[in-house]
Design a protein around this motif. Structure first.
Motif, PDB file in Angstrom:
ATOM      1  N   ARG A 124       0.535  -1.130   0.058  1.00 19.95           N
ATOM      2  CA  ARG A 124      -0.050  -0.068  -0.133  1.00 19.95           C
ATOM      3  C   ARG A 124       1.016   1.185  -0.079  1.00 19.95           C
ATOM      4  NH1 ARG A 124      -2.381   3.592   3.624  1.00 19.95           N
ATOM      5  NH2 ARG A 124      -4.446   4.143   3.357  1.00 19.95           N
ATOM      6  N   VAL A 125       0.839   2.107  -0.971  1.00 20.53           N
ATOM      7  CA  VAL A 125       1.817   3.096  -1.392  1.00 20.53           C
ATOM      8  C   VAL A 125       0.907   4.489  -1.074  1.00 20.53           C
ATOM      9  CG1 VAL A 125       3.299   4.443  -2.874  1.00 20.53           C
ATOM     10  CG2 VAL A 125       3.161   1.813  -2.815  1.00 20.53           C
ATOM     11  N   THR A 126       1.174   5.238  -0.167  1.00 20.23           N
ATOM     12  CA  THR A 126       0.458   6.389  -0.254  1.00 20.23           C
ATOM     13  C   THR A 126       1.228   7.811  -0.729  1.00 20.23           C
ATOM     14  OG1 THR A 126       1.514   6.934   2.083  1.00 20.23           O
ATOM     15  CG2 THR A 126      -0.436   5.762   2.028  1.00 20.23           C
ATOM     16  N   ALA A 127       0.535   8.747  -0.891  1.00 19.76           N
ATOM     17  CA  ALA A 127       1.245   9.979  -1.426  1.00 19.76           C
ATOM     18  C   ALA A 127       0.525  11.238  -0.780  1.00 19.76           C
ATOM     19  CB  ALA A 127       1.021   9.999  -2.998  1.00 19.76           C
ATOM     20  N   PRO A 128       0.990  12.157  -0.910  1.00 21.34           N
ATOM     21  CA  PRO A 128       0.321  13.304  -0.513  1.00 21.34           C
ATOM     22  C   PRO A 128      -0.956  13.958  -0.863  1.00 21.34           C
ATOM     23  CG  PRO A 128       2.734  13.817  -1.100  1.00 21.34           C
ATOM     24  CD  PRO A 128       2.391  12.730  -1.603  1.00 21.34           C
ATOM     25  N   SER A 153      -9.518  18.438 -12.921  1.00 20.20           N
ATOM     26  CA  SER A 153     -10.528  19.235 -12.001  1.00 20.20           C
ATOM     27  C   SER A 153     -10.462  20.434 -12.550  1.00 20.20           C
ATOM     28  CB  SER A 153      -9.767  19.287 -10.535  1.00 20.20           C
ATOM     29  OG  SER A 153      -9.839  18.177  -9.819  1.00 20.20           O
ATOM     30  N   GLU A 154      -9.542  21.034 -13.360  1.00 16.49           N
ATOM     31  CA  GLU A 154      -9.813  22.331 -14.024  1.00 16.49           C
ATOM     32  C   GLU A 154     -10.859  22.551 -15.116  1.00 16.49           C
ATOM     33  OE1 GLU A 154      -5.801  23.163 -15.490  1.00 16.49           O
ATOM     34  OE2 GLU A 154      -4.891  23.712 -13.398  1.00 16.49           O
ATOM     35  N   TRP A 155     -10.912  21.418 -15.696  1.00 20.38           N
ATOM     36  CA  TRP A 155     -12.133  21.105 -16.890  1.00 20.38           C
ATOM     37  C   TRP A 155     -13.515  20.961 -16.157  1.00 20.38           C
ATOM     38  CZ3 TRP A 155     -11.753  22.615 -21.729  1.00 20.38           C
ATOM     39  CH2 TRP A 155     -10.409  22.968 -22.186  1.00 20.38           C
ATOM     40  N   PHE A 156     -13.499  19.812 -15.207  1.00 19.32           N
ATOM     41  CA  PHE A 156     -14.789  19.338 -14.843  1.00 19.32           C
ATOM     42  C   PHE A 156     -15.168  19.676 -13.360  1.00 19.32           C
ATOM     43  CE2 PHE A 156     -12.983  14.991 -16.510  1.00 19.32           C
ATOM     44  CZ  PHE A 156     -13.119  15.651 -17.768  1.00 19.32           C
ATOM     45  N   GLY A 157     -14.377  20.533 -12.683  1.00 16.81           N
ATOM     46  CA  GLY A 157     -14.918  20.990 -11.570  1.00 16.81           C
ATOM     47  C   GLY A 157     -14.200  20.007 -10.325  1.00 16.81           C
ATOM     48  N   PRO A 158     -14.370  20.112  -9.091  1.00 20.14           N
ATOM     49  CA  PRO A 158     -13.890  19.473  -7.937  1.00 20.14           C
ATOM     50  C   PRO A 158     -13.987  18.028  -7.956  1.00 20.14           C
ATOM     51  CG  PRO A 158     -14.998  21.311  -7.209  1.00 20.14           C
ATOM     52  CD  PRO A 158     -15.272  21.319  -8.593  1.00 20.14           C
ATOM     53  N   TYR A 159     -12.926  17.254  -7.736  1.00 22.69           N
ATOM     54  CA  TYR A 159     -13.132  15.969  -7.533  1.00 22.69           C
ATOM     55  C   TYR A 159     -13.958  15.357  -6.583  1.00 22.69           C
ATOM     56  CZ  TYR A 159     -11.831  10.998  -6.719  1.00 22.69           C
ATOM     57  OH  TYR A 159     -11.475   9.703  -6.426  1.00 22.69           O
ATOM     58  N   PRO A 160     -15.092  14.667  -7.086  1.00 22.89           N
ATOM     59  CA  PRO A 160     -16.179  14.486  -6.094  1.00 22.89           C
ATOM     60  C   PRO A 160     -16.075  13.587  -5.001  1.00 22.89           C
ATOM     61  CG  PRO A 160     -16.410  13.024  -8.241  1.00 22.89           C
ATOM     62  CD  PRO A 160     -15.087  13.943  -8.139  1.00 22.89           C
ATOM     63  N   PHE A 161     -14.750  12.868  -4.727  1.00 22.52           N
ATOM     64  CA  PHE A 161     -14.709  11.921  -3.642  1.00 22.52           C
ATOM     65  C   PHE A 161     -13.507  12.222  -2.642  1.00 22.52           C
ATOM     66  CE2 PHE A 161     -16.662   9.218  -6.954  1.00 22.52           C
ATOM     67  CZ  PHE A 161     -17.755   9.167  -6.679  1.00 22.52           C
ATOM     68  N   ALA A 162     -13.509  11.528  -1.494  1.00 22.99           N
ATOM     69  CA  ALA A 162     -12.449  12.007  -0.411  1.00 22.99           C
ATOM     70  C   ALA A 162     -10.979  11.134  -0.715  1.00 22.99           C
ATOM     71  CB  ALA A 162     -13.194  11.631   0.751  1.00 22.99           C
ATOM     72  N   VAL A 179     -14.018  19.246  -3.104  1.00 17.24           N
ATOM     73  CA  VAL A 179     -15.114  20.102  -3.022  1.00 17.24           C
ATOM     74  C   VAL A 179     -14.716  20.963  -1.823  1.00 17.24           C
ATOM     75  CG1 VAL A 179     -17.737  20.598  -2.355  1.00 17.24           C
ATOM     76  CG2 VAL A 179     -16.982  18.640  -3.553  1.00 17.24           C
ATOM     77  N   ASN A 180     -14.641  22.310  -2.386  1.00 15.60           N
ATOM     78  CA  ASN A 180     -14.324  23.523  -1.603  1.00 15.60           C
ATOM     79  C   ASN A 180     -12.870  23.387  -1.080  1.00 15.60           C
ATOM     80  OD1 ASN A 180     -16.972  24.566  -1.126  1.00 15.60           O
ATOM     81  ND2 ASN A 180     -17.555  23.325   0.142  1.00 15.60           N
ATOM     82  N   GLY A 181     -12.113  22.902  -2.214  1.00 15.37           N
ATOM     83  CA  GLY A 181     -10.629  22.757  -1.792  1.00 15.37           C
ATOM     84  C   GLY A 181     -10.359  21.609  -0.821  1.00 15.37           C
ATOM     85  N   SER A 182     -11.096  20.823  -0.696  1.00 13.36           N
ATOM     86  CA  SER A 182     -10.890  19.605   0.444  1.00 13.36           C
ATOM     87  C   SER A 182      -9.810  18.720  -0.100  1.00 13.36           C
ATOM     88  CB  SER A 182     -12.277  18.984   0.850  1.00 13.36           C
ATOM     89  OG  SER A 182     -12.432  18.343  -0.238  1.00 13.36           O
ATOM     90  N   PRO A 183      -8.987  18.281   0.961  1.00 10.99           N
ATOM     91  CA  PRO A 183      -8.032  17.274   0.314  1.00 10.99           C
ATOM     92  C   PRO A 183      -8.603  16.004  -0.039  1.00 10.99           C
ATOM     93  CG  PRO A 183      -8.018  17.222   2.822  1.00 10.99           C
ATOM     94  CD  PRO A 183      -8.918  18.363   2.155  1.00 10.99           C
ATOM     95  N   VAL A 184      -7.971  15.253  -1.042  1.00 10.76           N
ATOM     96  CA  VAL A 184      -8.088  14.088  -1.718  1.00 10.76           C
ATOM     97  C   VAL A 184      -7.353  13.035  -1.327  1.00 10.76           C
ATOM     98  CG1 VAL A 184      -8.703  12.809  -3.673  1.00 10.76           C
ATOM     99  CG2 VAL A 184      -9.542  15.033  -3.689  1.00 10.76           C
ATOM    100  N   ALA A 185      -7.347  11.911  -0.283  1.00  6.60           N
ATOM    101  CA  ALA A 185      -6.448  11.443   0.022  1.00  6.60           C
ATOM    102  C   ALA A 185      -5.866  10.221  -1.173  1.00  6.60           C
ATOM    103  CB  ALA A 185      -6.980  10.283   1.335  1.00  6.60           C
ATOM    104  N   TYR A 195      -8.610   8.916  -3.751  1.00  3.69           N
ATOM    105  CA  TYR A 195      -8.304   8.237  -5.162  1.00  3.69           C
ATOM    106  C   TYR A 195      -7.119   7.472  -5.302  1.00  3.69           C
ATOM    107  CZ  TYR A 195      -8.181   7.025  -9.838  1.00  3.69           C
ATOM    108  OH  TYR A 195      -8.237   6.409 -11.037  1.00  3.69           O
ATOM    109  N   GLY A 196      -7.121   6.554  -6.131  1.00  2.00           N
ATOM    110  CA  GLY A 196      -6.126   5.655  -6.067  1.00  2.00           C
ATOM    111  C   GLY A 196      -6.386   4.573  -7.099  1.00  2.00           C
TER     112      GLY A 196
END
Length: 484
Positions: A249-253, A293-302, A259-265, A304-305
């Motif tokens: 399991r490899v994590t990244a920043p 995100s620049e084209w579609f708007g904020p990423y919808p989930f909390a 949404v509203n600039g929230s972090p995406v794990a 991604y990987g």
């Protein structure tokens, strides 16, 4: 979703690889009879779903004692509501043996019907609008068999088993699109009924489980570990991803594009021994999240990987954790499946006939990514167009299973968006994409509603450009952006 055709999109991306699917003896999928009135009467899969049923949440617990074998056991509690009185709950199910069904904690009569692919529970009193109830199913054994409708070699959908071989550990994962989830999960297995999920998977010590959503605490038992994932934003059932393997399991920043600039794990799951050059394909996921995100708007989930699987199979946009095999470990595949988190998982097709709305958008994201890397987007569109000329074309609304993931769903769907962009220009096109996502995020959308919305956002010119590509029985002229 699946990558071309979950299947043939490989050709679009000029990937000269071939899948090898185990030649196992699979029983024929039990036929779905003509849809009775109580189903959702989907134009492609008329037997799926129950009209009036609203599944709001699935609380799923699975135990996999021997990874790599098909057997598992567990339970699921569905939080239910309805839009009309229901005396029975008729879940899609063609899975392991059902041992018990409880309604708000009380045992109720039930039966399974393999021909209808249903688990039917009789209620002590009807479920009526305004009420909420819980239905628990306890079950276990081997999953049912539903075959992919568009794959020439038998490919079983739903719960996958990869036996241990060549020094690799046994593994299990889900690959369900379009209609395979009910082989392992009693569900309202249709994209129009989206729900949130809590998924707990218990595996032997040394193995890791992963699933759609945000990971919670890991608990240990006698030689076991239980992994819990919470997917709070509703997704269609086919997008539920579950993986069991010996993973790194490899994590990244985290990336602040939610949404509203929230972090995406950020986390990826690589089977132990995955080569470095394969892992490196996903080094630019942060950049891809920012570009899309620049084209579609904020990423919808909390979160991604990706989770890599060892068989050479189609890729699939399982929610928050795309499922990708090694033969499709390319940036273009990665971007395609990432785009599906917006188009398919968050904004879902109203019926399977409308699946081009998912595949066309995800394919067009490949062009947007190519442009971000300095490539000529018009040249990408021209290659798609040549593919349509050579392979034939059709109007975009599917009328039978074989059309769900064909070239037209991907290439012509993407070219329809390119035609809109050529007609209205980059700024208006970007504004349309963001407005489209903002308006329908979390819901479902059919082709007619999509065209109507395009008219309100881009006027008659934009709608006409789209409509020609959606409806024409012949191939329209290649759209060309001004100055390209």
């Amino acid at each position: 979703m699946k990558l071309f055709s979950k299947r043939n999109l490989l050709l679009l991306s000029a990937l000269s690889v071939g899948w090898t699917v185990a030649q196992t003896s699979l029983p024929a999928t039990p036929p779905q009879v003509a849809a009775p009135a109580e189903t959702l009467n989907d134009p492609i899969f008329p037997g799926l779903g129950q009209a009036g049923l609203d599944v709001r949440h699935y609380d799923l617990s699975l135990t996999v004692e021997r990874p790599g074998t098909p057997e598992f056991y567990g339970s699921v509690t569905l939080t239910l509501a309805s839009t009309r009185p229901l005396g029975e709950i008729r879940l899609d199910f063609l899975g392991p043996t059902v041992n018990a069904v409880r309604w708000n904690g009380m045992g109720v009569p039930f039966r399974t019907d393999a021909a209808l692919q249903k688990l039917i529970a009789t209620l002590p009193a009807p479920l009526v609008p305004g009420q909420e109830a819980r239905l628990t199913v306890v079950y276990g054994g081997r999953p049912g068999v539903v075959l992919d409708p568009g794959f020439s070699t038998p490919l079983q959908l739903g719960w996958q088993s990869v036996p241990a071989a060549d020094g690799r550990a046994g593994a299990n994962f889900t690959l369900s699109e379009p209609n395979g989830t009910h082989t392992f999960l009693p569900s309202n297995d249709h994209p129009s009924d989206k729900a949130s999920f809590t998924t707990r998977v218990t595996v032997p010590e040394g193995f890791t489980a992963a699933a759609s959503g945000v990971e919670g605490p890991v608990t240990t038992g006698s030689g076991t570990r239980t992994f819990t994932f919470t997917q709070t934003r509703p997704i269609p059932t086919y997008a539920l991803g579950i993986h069991v393997n010996r993973f790194d399991r490899v994590t990244a920043p985290a990336v602040p594009v939610g949404v509203n600039g929230s972090p995406v794990a950020r986390r990826d799951y690589f089977p132990v021994g995955t080569p470095g050059n394969v892992r490196a394909v996903y080094d630019r996921t942060e950049r891809a999240l920012r570009v899309l995100s620049e084209w579609f708007g904020p990423y919808p989930f909390a979160a991604y990987g990706v989770a890599l699987v060892t068989p050479r199979l189609p890729a699939l946009e399982t929610a928050t954790l795309s499922t990708i095999p090694p033969n499709l470990a390319t940036e273009r595949t990665a971007v395609h499946e990432l785009a599906h988190q917006w188009f398919g998982n968050d904004l879902s097709p109203a019926t399977w006939a409308d699946v081009w709305l998912s595949e066309g958008f995800a394919t067009y994201a490949e062009l947007l990514w190519a442009e971000a890397l300095g490539e000529n987007g018009q040249a990408v569109a021209a290659r798609w167009y040549d593919g349509q000329v050579r392979g034939g074309t059709r109007p975009l609304v599917a009328t039978r299973e074989a059309q769900l993931f064909d070239r037209s769903a991907y290439q012509r769907g993407a070219l329809a968006l390119h035609a809109l962009r050529a007609a209205v220009g980059d700024d208006a096109f970007r504004a349309f994409l963001r407005a489209h996502v903002a308006r329908f995020s979390g819901g479902t959308l059919g082709t007619a509603d999509f065209l109507a919305f395009s008219r309100t956002q881009t006027g008659e010119r934009g709608e006409a450009a789209l409509r020609m590509w959606v409806e024409s029985p012949t191939l329209p002229a290649l759209p060309v952006m001004a100055g390209r």
